[in-house]
Motif scaffolding. Sequence first.
Motif, PDB file in Angstrom:
ATOM      1  N   SER A  28     -26.600 -13.246   5.144  1.00 56.16           N
ATOM      2  CA  SER A  28     -27.842 -13.986   4.961  1.00 56.16           C
ATOM      3  C   SER A  28     -28.948 -13.007   4.620  1.00 56.16           C
ATOM      4  CB  SER A  28     -28.202 -14.773   6.222  1.00 56.16           C
ATOM      5  OG  SER A  28     -28.439 -13.885   7.284  1.00 56.16           O
ATOM      6  N   GLY A  29     -29.982 -13.519   4.000  1.00 51.30           N
ATOM      7  CA  GLY A  29     -31.119 -12.690   3.645  1.00 51.30           C
ATOM      8  C   GLY A  29     -32.275 -13.549   3.191  1.00 51.30           C
ATOM      9  N   THR A  30     -33.196 -12.928   2.480  1.00 49.69           N
ATOM     10  CA  THR A  30     -34.345 -13.669   1.966  1.00 49.69           C
ATOM     11  C   THR A  30     -34.519 -13.389   0.476  1.00 49.69           C
ATOM     12  OG1 THR A  30     -35.906 -11.896   2.519  1.00 49.69           O
ATOM     13  CG2 THR A  30     -35.588 -13.632   4.165  1.00 49.69           C
ATOM     14  N   LEU A  31     -35.078 -14.369  -0.200  1.00 52.04           N
ATOM     15  CA  LEU A  31     -35.452 -14.273  -1.606  1.00 52.04           C
ATOM     16  C   LEU A  31     -36.936 -14.581  -1.671  1.00 52.04           C
ATOM     17  CD1 LEU A  31     -34.822 -14.112  -4.690  1.00 52.04           C
ATOM     18  CD2 LEU A  31     -34.337 -16.570  -4.571  1.00 52.04           C
ATOM     19  N   LYS A  32     -37.694 -13.655  -2.233  1.00 48.60           N
ATOM     20  CA  LYS A  32     -39.138 -13.809  -2.299  1.00 48.60           C
ATOM     21  C   LYS A  32     -39.596 -13.618  -3.739  1.00 48.60           C
ATOM     22  CE  LYS A  32     -43.374 -11.823  -0.412  1.00 48.60           C
ATOM     23  NZ  LYS A  32     -43.942 -10.813   0.493  1.00 48.60           N
ATOM     24  N   ARG A  33     -40.525 -14.453  -4.168  1.00 54.54           N
ATOM     25  CA  ARG A  33     -41.136 -14.317  -5.490  1.00 54.54           C
ATOM     26  C   ARG A  33     -42.609 -14.014  -5.288  1.00 54.54           C
ATOM     27  NH1 ARG A  33     -42.795 -18.575  -9.838  1.00 54.54           N
ATOM     28  NH2 ARG A  33     -42.961 -17.219 -11.654  1.00 54.54           N
ATOM     29  N   ASP A  34     -43.083 -12.927  -5.928  1.00 55.06           N
ATOM     30  CA  ASP A  34     -44.497 -12.592  -5.773  1.00 55.06           C
ATOM     31  C   ASP A  34     -45.327 -13.229  -6.884  1.00 55.06           C
ATOM     32  OD1 ASP A  34     -44.382 -10.956  -8.073  1.00 55.06           O
ATOM     33  OD2 ASP A  34     -44.326  -9.098  -6.924  1.00 55.06           O
ATOM     34  N   ILE A  41     -35.033  -9.401  -3.045  1.00 53.29           N
ATOM     35  CA  ILE A  41     -33.933  -9.870  -2.205  1.00 53.29           C
ATOM     36  C   ILE A  41     -33.782  -8.854  -1.082  1.00 53.29           C
ATOM     37  CG2 ILE A  41     -31.458 -10.342  -2.089  1.00 53.29           C
ATOM     38  CD1 ILE A  41     -31.649 -10.903  -5.159  1.00 53.29           C
ATOM     39  N   SER A  42     -33.755  -9.324   0.173  1.00 53.34           N
ATOM     40  CA  SER A  42     -33.622  -8.432   1.333  1.00 53.34           C
ATOM     41  C   SER A  42     -32.488  -8.903   2.222  1.00 53.34           C
ATOM     42  CB  SER A  42     -34.903  -8.418   2.165  1.00 53.34           C
ATOM     43  OG  SER A  42     -35.978  -7.939   1.411  1.00 53.34           O
ATOM     44  N   TYR A  43     -31.757  -7.933   2.780  1.00 47.53           N
ATOM     45  CA  TYR A  43     -30.721  -8.258   3.763  1.00 47.53           C
ATOM     46  C   TYR A  43     -30.427  -7.035   4.617  1.00 47.53           C
ATOM     47  CZ  TYR A  43     -27.488  -6.004   0.475  1.00 47.53           C
ATOM     48  OH  TYR A  43     -26.870  -5.109  -0.376  1.00 47.53           O
ATOM     49  N   GLN A  44     -29.786  -7.287   5.761  1.00 44.03           N
ATOM     50  CA  GLN A  44     -29.397  -6.228   6.686  1.00 44.03           C
ATOM     51  C   GLN A  44     -27.955  -5.810   6.389  1.00 44.03           C
ATOM     52  OE1 GLN A  44     -31.389  -4.762   9.101  1.00 44.03           O
ATOM     53  NE2 GLN A  44     -32.983  -5.963   8.093  1.00 44.03           N
ATOM     54  N   GLU A  45     -27.740  -4.506   6.269  1.00 42.96           N
ATOM     55  CA  GLU A  45     -26.376  -4.007   6.109  1.00 42.96           C
ATOM     56  C   GLU A  45     -25.641  -4.185   7.433  1.00 42.96           C
ATOM     57  OE1 GLU A  45     -24.923  -3.051   3.381  1.00 42.96           O
ATOM     58  OE2 GLU A  45     -26.621  -2.694   2.039  1.00 42.96           O
ATOM     59  N   SER A  46     -24.319  -4.160   7.368  1.00 42.94           N
ATOM     60  CA  SER A  46     -23.524  -4.385   8.573  1.00 42.94           C
ATOM     61  C   SER A  46     -22.526  -3.250   8.766  1.00 42.94           C
ATOM     62  CB  SER A  46     -22.770  -5.713   8.460  1.00 42.94           C
ATOM     63  OG  SER A  46     -21.756  -5.597   7.476  1.00 42.94           O
ATOM     64  N   MET A  51     -23.135   0.937   6.782  1.00 41.89           N
ATOM     65  CA  MET A  51     -24.565   1.262   6.815  1.00 41.89           C
ATOM     66  C   MET A  51     -25.308   0.402   7.822  1.00 41.89           C
ATOM     67  SD  MET A  51     -25.444   1.876   2.802  1.00 41.89           S
ATOM     68  CE  MET A  51     -24.482   0.537   2.117  1.00 41.89           C
ATOM     69  N   GLU A  52     -24.658   0.123   8.957  1.00 47.01           N
ATOM     70  CA  GLU A  52     -25.291  -0.684  10.000  1.00 47.01           C
ATOM     71  C   GLU A  52     -26.621  -0.041  10.390  1.00 47.01           C
ATOM     72  OE1 GLU A  52     -23.913  -2.904  14.086  1.00 47.01           O
ATOM     73  OE2 GLU A  52     -22.971  -1.018  13.550  1.00 47.01           O
ATOM     74  N   GLY A  53     -27.646  -0.865  10.573  1.00 43.04           N
ATOM     75  CA  GLY A  53     -28.967  -0.354  10.909  1.00 43.04           C
ATOM     76  C   GLY A  53     -29.819  -0.051   9.685  1.00 43.04           C
ATOM     77  N   THR A  54     -29.361  -0.489   8.516  1.00 39.88           N
ATOM     78  CA  THR A  54     -30.077  -0.252   7.257  1.00 39.88           C
ATOM     79  C   THR A  54     -30.508  -1.586   6.665  1.00 39.88           C
ATOM     80  OG1 THR A  54     -28.805   1.746   6.804  1.00 39.88           O
ATOM     81  CG2 THR A  54     -29.863   0.703   4.918  1.00 39.88           C
ATOM     82  N   THR A  55     -31.742  -1.633   6.188  1.00 43.91           N
ATOM     83  CA  THR A  55     -32.239  -2.796   5.452  1.00 43.91           C
ATOM     84  C   THR A  55     -32.170  -2.471   3.964  1.00 43.91           C
ATOM     85  OG1 THR A  55     -33.758  -3.393   7.233  1.00 43.91           O
ATOM     86  CG2 THR A  55     -34.234  -4.303   5.048  1.00 43.91           C
ATOM     87  N   THR A  56     -31.584  -3.377   3.189  1.00 42.82           N
ATOM     88  CA  THR A  56     -31.494  -3.212   1.733  1.00 42.82           C
ATOM     89  C   THR A  56     -32.421  -4.210   1.075  1.00 42.82           C
ATOM     90  OG1 THR A  56     -29.232  -2.395   1.819  1.00 42.82           O
ATOM     91  CG2 THR A  56     -29.955  -3.340  -0.272  1.00 42.82           C
ATOM     92  N   ARG A  57     -33.224  -3.718   0.126  1.00 42.65           N
ATOM     93  CA  ARG A  57     -34.109  -4.572  -0.675  1.00 42.65           C
ATOM     94  C   ARG A  57     -33.856  -4.290  -2.142  1.00 42.65           C
ATOM     95  NH1 ARG A  57     -39.810  -3.570  -0.103  1.00 42.65           N
ATOM     96  NH2 ARG A  57     -39.221  -1.470   0.469  1.00 42.65           N
ATOM     97  N   LEU A  58     -33.742  -5.346  -2.922  1.00 46.22           N
ATOM     98  CA  LEU A  58     -33.650  -5.223  -4.366  1.00 46.22           C
ATOM     99  C   LEU A  58     -34.916  -5.812  -4.964  1.00 46.22           C
ATOM    100  CD1 LEU A  58     -30.457  -6.006  -3.420  1.00 46.22           C
ATOM    101  CD2 LEU A  58     -30.187  -5.320  -5.776  1.00 46.22           C
ATOM    102  N   LEU A  59     -35.627  -5.021  -5.740  1.00 48.16           N
ATOM    103  CA  LEU A  59     -36.835  -5.462  -6.428  1.00 48.16           C
ATOM    104  C   LEU A  59     -36.446  -5.711  -7.879  1.00 48.16           C
ATOM    105  CD1 LEU A  59     -39.162  -2.666  -4.996  1.00 48.16           C
ATOM    106  CD2 LEU A  59     -38.678  -4.893  -4.003  1.00 48.16           C
ATOM    107  N   ILE A  60     -36.559  -6.967  -8.323  1.00 46.57           N
ATOM    108  CA  ILE A  60     -36.086  -7.357  -9.642  1.00 46.57           C
ATOM    109  C   ILE A  60     -37.266  -7.761 -10.509  1.00 46.57           C
ATOM    110  CG2 ILE A  60     -34.618  -8.979 -10.900  1.00 46.57           C
ATOM    111  CD1 ILE A  60     -33.522  -8.905  -7.586  1.00 46.57           C
ATOM    112  N   GLU A  61     -37.429  -7.050 -11.616  1.00 50.13           N
ATOM    113  CA  GLU A  61     -38.465  -7.382 -12.588  1.00 50.13           C
ATOM    114  C   GLU A  61     -37.833  -7.277 -13.966  1.00 50.13           C
ATOM    115  OE1 GLU A  61     -41.649  -4.438 -12.226  1.00 50.13           O
ATOM    116  OE2 GLU A  61     -40.257  -3.225 -11.097  1.00 50.13           O
ATOM    117  N   ASP A  62     -38.558  -7.642 -15.003  1.00 48.29           N
ATOM    118  CA  ASP A  62     -38.016  -7.651 -16.357  1.00 48.29           C
ATOM    119  C   ASP A  62     -37.370  -6.318 -16.716  1.00 48.29           C
ATOM    120  OD1 ASP A  62     -38.615 -10.251 -16.946  1.00 48.29           O
ATOM    121  OD2 ASP A  62     -40.487  -9.802 -17.988  1.00 48.29           O
ATOM    122  N   GLY A  63     -36.053  -6.348 -16.922  1.00 50.27           N
ATOM    123  CA  GLY A  63     -35.337  -5.182 -17.398  1.00 50.27           C
ATOM    124  C   GLY A  63     -35.143  -4.058 -16.408  1.00 50.27           C
TER     125      GLY A  63
END
Length: 146
Positions: A28-34, A41-46, A51-63
């Motif tokens: 599970s995670g979150t999807l946010k649009r600014d 997109i954010s989620y907790q690694e397992s 990588m337990e204890g790590t938060t992963t975020r993907l920042l998606i913009e054009d290209g």
Amino acid sequence: MTDNVIISIKGKQLYAESSPEEMELVTSGTLKRDSGGRYTISYQESELTGMEGTTTRLLIEDGRVTLLREGSTNSQMVFEEGQRHLSMYETPYGALSIGINTRRMRSTLGEAGGDLEIDYAIEIDNLLAGQNLFRMNVKKGPALRQ
């Protein structure tokens, strides 16, 4: 807008001296649009990803997609089709200089979710370490218990 989402990740790594490694993760995670139309997109690694204890975020913009990890593993990886980016990848065992050469990138992400696919090569200390294929599917839904 921030929504709870179900994230399915499939990864395939091809190394010269060994057979391909594949991994699959559903979390599970979150999807946010600014306000600028960019998605995060954010989620907790397992424990499964190592990588337990790590938060992963993907920042998606054009290209461009930027993957940020903070916690037990710290890194920033930038993906742009046809481009090579250098970064540091910190692990509990030390830091590595890595190069990311993105061959192909495709995204259909929108407010309802969608898909992200990145085909890239990774270099460690300027030597090709492997080819990777990363696929992510994001669907709105209730949060999963972890």
